[in-house]
Design a protein around this motif. Structure first.
Motif, PDB file in Angstrom:
ATOM      1  N   ASP A 255      36.420  10.139  -7.076  1.00  0.00           N
ATOM      2  CA  ASP A 255      35.191  11.206  -7.147  1.00  0.00           C
ATOM      3  C   ASP A 255      34.391  10.918  -8.448  1.00  0.00           C
ATOM      4  N   ALA A 256      34.405   9.490  -8.794  1.00  0.00           N
ATOM      5  CA  ALA A 256      33.672   9.294  -9.985  1.00  0.00           C
ATOM      6  C   ALA A 256      32.048   9.340  -9.608  1.00  0.00           C
ATOM      7  N   ASP A 257      31.573   9.405  -8.565  1.00  0.00           N
ATOM      8  CA  ASP A 257      30.210   9.302  -8.253  1.00  0.00           C
ATOM      9  C   ASP A 257      29.904  11.033  -7.999  1.00  0.00           C
ATOM     10  N   THR A 258      30.520  11.853  -8.396  1.00  0.00           N
ATOM     11  CA  THR A 258      30.080  13.233  -8.106  1.00  0.00           C
ATOM     12  C   THR A 258      28.796  13.583  -8.921  1.00  0.00           C
ATOM     13  N   ASP A 259      27.764  14.382  -8.438  1.00  0.00           N
ATOM     14  CA  ASP A 259      26.772  14.721  -9.393  1.00  0.00           C
ATOM     15  C   ASP A 259      27.036  15.382 -10.662  1.00  0.00           C
ATOM     16  N   ALA A 260      28.225  16.064 -10.814  1.00  0.00           N
ATOM     17  CA  ALA A 260      28.494  16.705 -12.171  1.00  0.00           C
ATOM     18  C   ALA A 260      28.722  15.662 -13.233  1.00  0.00           C
ATOM     19  N   ASP A 261      29.066  14.412 -12.686  1.00  0.00           N
ATOM     20  CA  ASP A 261      29.389  13.322 -13.683  1.00  0.00           C
ATOM     21  C   ASP A 261      28.209  12.553 -14.168  1.00  0.00           C
ATOM     22  N   THR A 262      27.020  12.749 -13.655  1.00  0.00           N
ATOM     23  CA  THR A 262      25.879  11.801 -13.735  1.00  0.00           C
ATOM     24  C   THR A 262      25.451  11.341 -15.300  1.00  0.00           C
ATOM     25  N   GLY A 263      25.342  12.244 -16.020  1.00  0.00           N
ATOM     26  CA  GLY A 263      25.331  12.014 -17.451  1.00  0.00           C
ATOM     27  C   GLY A 263      23.966  11.826 -17.789  1.00  0.00           C
ATOM     28  N   THR A 264      23.463  12.106 -18.752  1.00  0.00           N
ATOM     29  CA  THR A 264      22.049  12.007 -19.128  1.00  0.00           C
ATOM     30  C   THR A 264      21.776  10.922 -20.198  1.00  0.00           C
ATOM     31  N   GLY A 265      22.746  10.694 -21.037  1.00  0.00           N
ATOM     32  CA  GLY A 265      22.363   9.418 -22.014  1.00  0.00           C
ATOM     33  C   GLY A 265      21.418   9.929 -23.225  1.00  0.00           C
ATOM     34  N   ASP A 266      21.335  11.277 -23.162  1.00  0.00           N
ATOM     35  CA  ASP A 266      20.283  11.581 -24.124  1.00  0.00           C
ATOM     36  C   ASP A 266      20.976  12.715 -25.250  1.00  0.00           C
ATOM     37  N   PRO A 267      21.417  12.051 -26.362  1.00  0.00           N
ATOM     38  CA  PRO A 267      22.076  12.776 -27.348  1.00  0.00           C
ATOM     39  C   PRO A 267      21.227  13.413 -28.590  1.00  0.00           C
ATOM     40  N   GLY A 268      19.806  13.579 -28.169  1.00  0.00           N
ATOM     41  CA  GLY A 268      19.148  14.595 -29.060  1.00  0.00           C
ATOM     42  C   GLY A 268      17.761  13.947 -29.387  1.00  0.00           C
ATOM     43  N   PRO A 269      17.446  13.474 -30.904  1.00  0.00           N
ATOM     44  CA  PRO A 269      16.135  13.368 -31.235  1.00  0.00           C
ATOM     45  C   PRO A 269      15.898  11.603 -30.734  1.00  0.00           C
TER      46      PRO A 269
ATOM     47  N   ALA B 125      16.618   7.708 -40.703  1.00  0.00           N
ATOM     48  CA  ALA B 125      16.857   8.876 -41.352  1.00  0.00           C
ATOM     49  C   ALA B 125      15.902   9.968 -40.995  1.00  0.00           C
ATOM     50  N   ALA B 126      14.576   9.596 -40.978  1.00  0.00           N
ATOM     51  CA  ALA B 126      13.635  10.587 -40.698  1.00  0.00           C
ATOM     52  C   ALA B 126      13.247  10.981 -39.387  1.00  0.00           C
ATOM     53  N   SER B 127      13.509  10.251 -38.418  1.00  0.00           N
ATOM     54  CA  SER B 127      13.337  10.603 -36.880  1.00  0.00           C
ATOM     55  C   SER B 127      14.614  10.970 -36.158  1.00  0.00           C
ATOM     56  N   CYS B 128      15.899  10.416 -36.558  1.00  0.00           N
ATOM     57  CA  CYS B 128      16.978  10.983 -36.021  1.00  0.00           C
ATOM     58  C   CYS B 128      17.962  11.755 -36.695  1.00  0.00           C
ATOM     59  N   TRP B 129      18.015  11.787 -38.027  1.00  0.00           N
ATOM     60  CA  TRP B 129      18.937  12.742 -38.892  1.00  0.00           C
ATOM     61  C   TRP B 129      17.986  13.482 -39.630  1.00  0.00           C
ATOM     62  N   ALA B 130      16.757  14.025 -39.436  1.00  0.00           N
ATOM     63  CA  ALA B 130      15.865  14.703 -40.210  1.00  0.00           C
ATOM     64  C   ALA B 130      16.577  15.882 -40.551  1.00  0.00           C
TER      65      ALA B 130
END
Length: 370
Positions: A62-76, A85-90
């Motif tokens: 069931d590895a290909d279920t839509d619930a497991d697609t992942g965005t790969g977007d942790p934030g900034p 430091a300024a753009s990622c950990w401001a």
């Protein structure tokens, strides 16, 4: 000869560092938290102490279920003009937190998740190396371990035939890479383009503390950390040198740096289990030793052209010191906890964060290759 000094953490309200001797009590914490049922925080005594029953080609149905697609977007988003430091950990005080200056060390960030030293494309095999963070630990469910969360989104990016293997082990240290994990997962040439992902270093940190706990000097404890950096360097260099012939289709290596659970406050008491075992108080050596290893990991990534995941920076502010308004990594009220009750392992949210970081790093490389 590579020699690393403990980075200074300036501008803090904490007491002067008490050194690895004060950190030594944390070595005993691994007795309770490092691996289920384990009574020794050191690396496994034999090669079969834990080969992770998942050292297989993954057949998750069931590895290909839509619930497991992942965005790969942790934030900034990383802005090269501003720097990490300024753009990622401001919202963090990177200097007080003791984050290495990765750009000054010669690293090339591709995103806030990590570096972009390699092109990641046409991958057919994913192999995990490392320690219990990669293996995964209860009470987090197996399906929530970051390596399992990565299966569906990586198949979506590289194809349904993408295979997964793991040679990660509970209690593993950097000196387990070449004698055990690498030969186990890469015994012979394989034509498939390979992506290697992993975590390693936490057990080396506590091995250094164990030396002091057993009566050694702080210099002997620091020597353990220096050797760990050397072992890490040798392992990463293997993929570019002696081991390169085993990857005729190419190999990409991405290793996470080392996190700690106090959010760089050094306050061990914030985690209940540490207090239960009598390891309370504020100990700056936790932060300083972590910074030393992460500086070493960065230098190795630069030297070998491998990539570094900024796991410590992502987790800072999601540990047991997250509610300290004066902490360098205070992210505001309501910041989620990413550690489980063991103090040292990620919970489900933490595993998801690690998976998203790996995906963000990979996506940045894929985008750059287009």
């Amino acid at each position: 000869m590579h020699r690393h000094r403990l980075p200074a953490v300036s501008g803090t309200a904490r007491s002067r560092p008490r050194g690895l001797r004060a950190l030594a009590g944390l070595a005993l914490l691994l007795v309770a938290g490092c691996r289920p049922g384990a009574a020794d925080p050191a690396k496994p005594a034999s090669a079969d102490a834990d080969t992770d029953t998942d050292t297989d080609t993954d057949t998750d149905t069931d590895a290909d279920t839509d619930a497991d697609t992942g965005t790969g977007d942790p934030g900034p988003r990383y802005d090269p003009a501003l720097g990490l430091a300024a753009s990622c950990w401001a919202d963090l005080d990177a200097e007080r937190a003791g984050f290495p200056d990765y750009e000054a060390l010669g690293l090339v960030p591709g995103s806030c998740a990590g570096t972009a030293h390699q092109r990641i494309e046409n991958i057919e095999r994913v192999v995990f190396l490392g320690d219990s963070i990669t293996v995964g630990t209860p009470p987090t469910l197996g399906e929530d371990y970051f390596r399992h969360q990565l299966e569906a989104p990586l198949r979506a990016r590289f194809g349904d035939d993408l295979s997964f293997e793991s040679c990660a082990e509970f209690g593993a240290r950097t000196d387990d890479f070449l004698p055990r994990q690498i030969p186990e997962c890469f015994p012979a040439p394989d034509p498939r383009p390979t992506l290697v992902l992993g975590t390693m270093g936490g057990n080396d940190l506590f091995a250094a503390a164990q030396v002091v706990l057993d009566g050694g000097t702080e210099e002997e404890g620091l020597a353990v950390l220096e050797r760990a950096i050397g072992h890490h360097r040798e392992a990463m260099a293997w993929f570019r040198g002696e081991g390169a012939a085993r990857f005729p289709g190419g190999v990409v290596v991405v290793m996470a740096n080392v996190y700690e659970f106090t959010d760089t406050t050094g306050d061990l008491s914030a985690c209940e289990l540490a207090t239960t075992f009598g390891f309370g108080g504020e100990i700056d050596a936790v932060v300083e030793a972590t910074a030393l290893l992460n500086t070493g990991w960065a230098e190795v990534a630069r030297e070998t052209g491998t990539d570094l995941l900024f796991m410590n920076e992502a987790f800072c502010g999601h540990g047991f010191g997250r509610d300290d308004p004066d902490g360098p990594c205070h992210r505001g009220a309501g910041a989620a906890l990413w550690f489980d009750p063991s103090c040292i392992h990620p919970n489900t949210e933490g595993h998801t964060a690690i998976a998203d970081q790996f995906l963000a790093l990979i996506d940045a490389s894929v985008a750059a290759a287009r």
